[in-house]
Scaffold this motif. Structure first.
Motif, PDB file in Angstrom:
ATOM      1  N   ALA A  89       0.810  -1.220   0.000  1.00  0.00           N
ATOM      2  CA  ALA A  89       0.000   0.000   0.000  1.00  0.00           C
ATOM      3  C   ALA A  89       0.845   1.273   0.000  1.00  0.00           C
ATOM      4  N   SER A  90       2.145   1.132   0.196  1.00  0.00           N
ATOM      5  CA  SER A  90       3.044   2.292   0.216  1.00  0.00           C
ATOM      6  C   SER A  90       3.479   2.654  -1.192  1.00  0.00           C
ATOM      7  N   ASN A  91       3.944   3.871  -1.342  1.00  0.00           N
ATOM      8  CA  ASN A  91       4.500   4.309  -2.616  1.00  0.00           C
ATOM      9  C   ASN A  91       5.955   3.832  -2.657  1.00  0.00           C
ATOM     10  N   ILE A  92       6.207   2.714  -3.320  1.00  0.00           N
ATOM     11  CA  ILE A  92       7.526   2.078  -3.320  1.00  0.00           C
ATOM     12  C   ILE A  92       8.213   2.333  -4.653  1.00  0.00           C
ATOM     13  N   THR A  93       9.441   2.846  -4.592  1.00  0.00           N
ATOM     14  CA  THR A  93      10.229   3.017  -5.813  1.00  0.00           C
ATOM     15  C   THR A  93      11.218   1.858  -5.922  1.00  0.00           C
ATOM     16  N   ILE A  94      11.704   1.614  -7.114  1.00  0.00           N
ATOM     17  CA  ILE A  94      12.691   0.557  -7.317  1.00  0.00           C
ATOM     18  C   ILE A  94      13.970   0.879  -6.548  1.00  0.00           C
ATOM     19  N   ALA A  95      14.281   2.155  -6.396  1.00  0.00           N
ATOM     20  CA  ALA A  95      15.466   2.559  -5.635  1.00  0.00           C
ATOM     21  C   ALA A  95      15.323   2.177  -4.164  1.00  0.00           C
ATOM     22  N   GLN A  96      14.156   2.438  -3.580  1.00  0.00           N
ATOM     23  CA  GLN A  96      13.910   2.067  -2.187  1.00  0.00           C
ATOM     24  C   GLN A  96      13.958   0.559  -2.012  1.00  0.00           C
ATOM     25  N   LEU A  97      13.350  -0.144  -2.937  1.00  0.00           N
ATOM     26  CA  LEU A  97      13.302  -1.599  -2.882  1.00  0.00           C
ATOM     27  C   LEU A  97      14.702  -2.189  -2.975  1.00  0.00           C
ATOM     28  N   LEU A 124       4.270  -6.029  -7.900  1.00  0.00           N
ATOM     29  CA  LEU A 124       3.580  -5.129  -6.984  1.00  0.00           C
ATOM     30  C   LEU A 124       2.168  -4.817  -7.483  1.00  0.00           C
ATOM     31  N   SER A 125       2.025  -4.554  -8.764  1.00  0.00           N
ATOM     32  CA  SER A 125       0.699  -4.273  -9.339  1.00  0.00           C
ATOM     33  C   SER A 125      -0.231  -5.468  -9.151  1.00  0.00           C
ATOM     34  N   THR A 126       0.283  -6.659  -9.366  1.00  0.00           N
ATOM     35  CA  THR A 126      -0.526  -7.869  -9.195  1.00  0.00           C
ATOM     36  C   THR A 126      -0.961  -8.024  -7.741  1.00  0.00           C
ATOM     37  N   LEU A 127      -0.046  -7.776  -6.813  1.00  0.00           N
ATOM     38  CA  LEU A 127      -0.400  -7.836  -5.390  1.00  0.00           C
ATOM     39  C   LEU A 127      -1.511  -6.845  -5.056  1.00  0.00           C
ATOM     40  N   ARG A 128      -1.361  -5.636  -5.551  1.00  0.00           N
ATOM     41  CA  ARG A 128      -2.355  -4.596  -5.269  1.00  0.00           C
ATOM     42  C   ARG A 128      -3.727  -4.959  -5.824  1.00  0.00           C
ATOM     43  N   ILE A 129      -3.744  -5.489  -7.030  1.00  0.00           N
ATOM     44  CA  ILE A 129      -5.029  -5.855  -7.645  1.00  0.00           C
ATOM     45  C   ILE A 129      -5.652  -7.036  -6.909  1.00  0.00           C
ATOM     46  N   GLN A 130      -4.841  -7.993  -6.469  1.00  0.00           N
ATOM     47  CA  GLN A 130      -5.371  -9.118  -5.687  1.00  0.00           C
ATOM     48  C   GLN A 130      -6.014  -8.616  -4.397  1.00  0.00           C
ATOM     49  N   LYS A 131      -5.356  -7.681  -3.737  1.00  0.00           N
ATOM     50  CA  LYS A 131      -5.905  -7.106  -2.506  1.00  0.00           C
ATOM     51  C   LYS A 131      -7.187  -6.333  -2.813  1.00  0.00           C
ATOM     52  N   ALA A 132      -7.197  -5.616  -3.922  1.00  0.00           N
ATOM     53  CA  ALA A 132      -8.403  -4.880  -4.318  1.00  0.00           C
ATOM     54  C   ALA A 132      -9.561  -5.850  -4.580  1.00  0.00           C
ATOM     55  N   GLN A 133      -9.275  -6.953  -5.232  1.00  0.00           N
ATOM     56  CA  GLN A 133     -10.316  -7.958  -5.478  1.00  0.00           C
ATOM     57  C   GLN A 133     -10.901  -8.456  -4.160  1.00  0.00           C
ATOM     58  N   GLU A 134     -10.029  -8.731  -3.220  1.00  0.00           N
ATOM     59  CA  GLU A 134     -10.463  -9.201  -1.906  1.00  0.00           C
ATOM     60  C   GLU A 134     -11.352  -8.159  -1.229  1.00  0.00           C
ATOM     61  N   LEU A 135     -10.943  -6.899  -1.278  1.00  0.00           N
ATOM     62  CA  LEU A 135     -11.722  -5.826  -0.659  1.00  0.00           C
ATOM     63  C   LEU A 135     -13.058  -5.605  -1.370  1.00  0.00           C
ATOM     64  N   LEU A 136     -13.071  -5.743  -2.672  1.00  0.00           N
ATOM     65  CA  LEU A 136     -14.326  -5.582  -3.420  1.00  0.00           C
ATOM     66  C   LEU A 136     -15.356  -6.638  -3.011  1.00  0.00           C
ATOM     67  N   VAL A 137     -14.883  -7.821  -2.710  1.00  0.00           N
ATOM     68  CA  VAL A 137     -15.780  -8.913  -2.348  1.00  0.00           C
ATOM     69  C   VAL A 137     -16.169  -8.877  -0.871  1.00  0.00           C
ATOM     70  N   GLN A 149      -6.504   2.616  -0.840  1.00  0.00           N
ATOM     71  CA  GLN A 149      -6.113   1.669   0.212  1.00  0.00           C
ATOM     72  C   GLN A 149      -5.028   0.699  -0.241  1.00  0.00           C
ATOM     73  N   VAL A 150      -5.087   0.297  -1.509  1.00  0.00           N
ATOM     74  CA  VAL A 150      -4.121  -0.692  -2.003  1.00  0.00           C
ATOM     75  C   VAL A 150      -2.871  -0.047  -2.599  1.00  0.00           C
ATOM     76  N   GLY A 151      -2.765   1.276  -2.513  1.00  0.00           N
ATOM     77  CA  GLY A 151      -1.509   1.925  -2.878  1.00  0.00           C
ATOM     78  C   GLY A 151      -1.460   2.680  -4.190  1.00  0.00           C
ATOM     79  N   TYR A 152      -2.570   2.770  -4.896  1.00  0.00           N
ATOM     80  CA  TYR A 152      -2.552   3.555  -6.137  1.00  0.00           C
ATOM     81  C   TYR A 152      -2.678   5.030  -5.805  1.00  0.00           C
ATOM     82  N   GLN A 153      -2.031   5.855  -6.604  1.00  0.00           N
ATOM     83  CA  GLN A 153      -2.026   7.298  -6.373  1.00  0.00           C
ATOM     84  C   GLN A 153      -3.186   8.001  -7.084  1.00  0.00           C
ATOM     85  N   ASN A 154      -3.758   7.335  -8.106  1.00  0.00           N
ATOM     86  CA  ASN A 154      -4.914   7.910  -8.799  1.00  0.00           C
ATOM     87  C   ASN A 154      -5.799   6.793  -9.334  1.00  0.00           C
ATOM     88  N   PHE A 155      -7.071   7.122  -9.496  1.00  0.00           N
ATOM     89  CA  PHE A 155      -8.051   6.117  -9.881  1.00  0.00           C
ATOM     90  C   PHE A 155      -7.847   5.613 -11.308  1.00  0.00           C
TER      91      PHE A 155
END
Length: 182
Positions: A89-97, A124-137, A149-155
């Motif tokens: 859910a955090s804004n993670i850059t490749i440099a930080q990672l 990371l995108s796949t993880l976020r979408i999986q979490k979004a799917q879980e929350l939608l249900v 909630q899942v870490g995207y900065q814009n809709f």
């Protein structure tokens, strides 16, 4: 043995170990570290003998581990996945990672893609979408709330990625899963 060490030949892993006198480190023949000068190297039949002579194990090829097929990349991959799973859910850059895992950005990206088939960003995108799917249900929250909630900065990025991975919009996904759940 010298040729095997210079060629980083994994076929000789477990057959012998080499140590570098100037660094005090011993390695497997397959170690990808810089090739030492011939006059600074000595060979041992096993890791225990190298330790008895005062050499410490290389942190890259891990000759101290019993299995001969140790792959140092797997530790990098597992550390990367764990970090992304815990911080999706955090804004993670490749440099930080890369800094967290302890390797360069280029090395992390190349190794992760080579071993998993995905870039760290794709994972990371796949993880976020999986979490979004879980929350939608499981929740009544709307797509916009879930997006942040899942870490995207814009809709729009969330919507585009969701549709790309799931093949439908978040609303359609919730509707379909709701029908199947009843």
């Amino acid at each position: 043995m010298w040729k095997a060490a210079v060629d980083c030949d994994h076929k000789y892993d477990g057959e012998f170990f080499y140590a570098v006198k100037t660094t005090g480190i011993f390695c497997r023949p397959s170690c990808k570290s810089k090739t030492p000068n011939y006059e600074n190297i000595c060979f041992f039949p096993n890791a225990e003998e190298a330790r008895k002579e005062g050499f410490r194990p290389c942190k890259r090829c891990r000759p101290d581990l019993l299995e001969n097929t140790y792959d140092p990349h797997l530790e990098i991959i597992e550390d990367t996945k764990k970090y992304l799973q815990e911080n999706y859910a955090s804004n993670i850059t490749i440099a930080q990672l890369a800094m967290h895992v302890g390797v360069s950005q280029y090395y992390l990206s190349r190794t992760f893609k080579e071993k998993t088939g995905y870039t760290p960003q794709m994972y990371l995108s796949t993880l976020r979408i999986q979490k979004a799917q879980e929350l939608l249900v499981t929740t009544k929250e709307n797509s916009t709330e879930i997006c942040f909630q899942v870490g995207y900065q814009n809709f729009s990025s969330f919507y585009k990625q969701f549709k790309k991975i799931c093949g439908c919009s978040p609303r359609c996904f919730r509707t379909e899963k709701g029908r199947k759940g009843n």
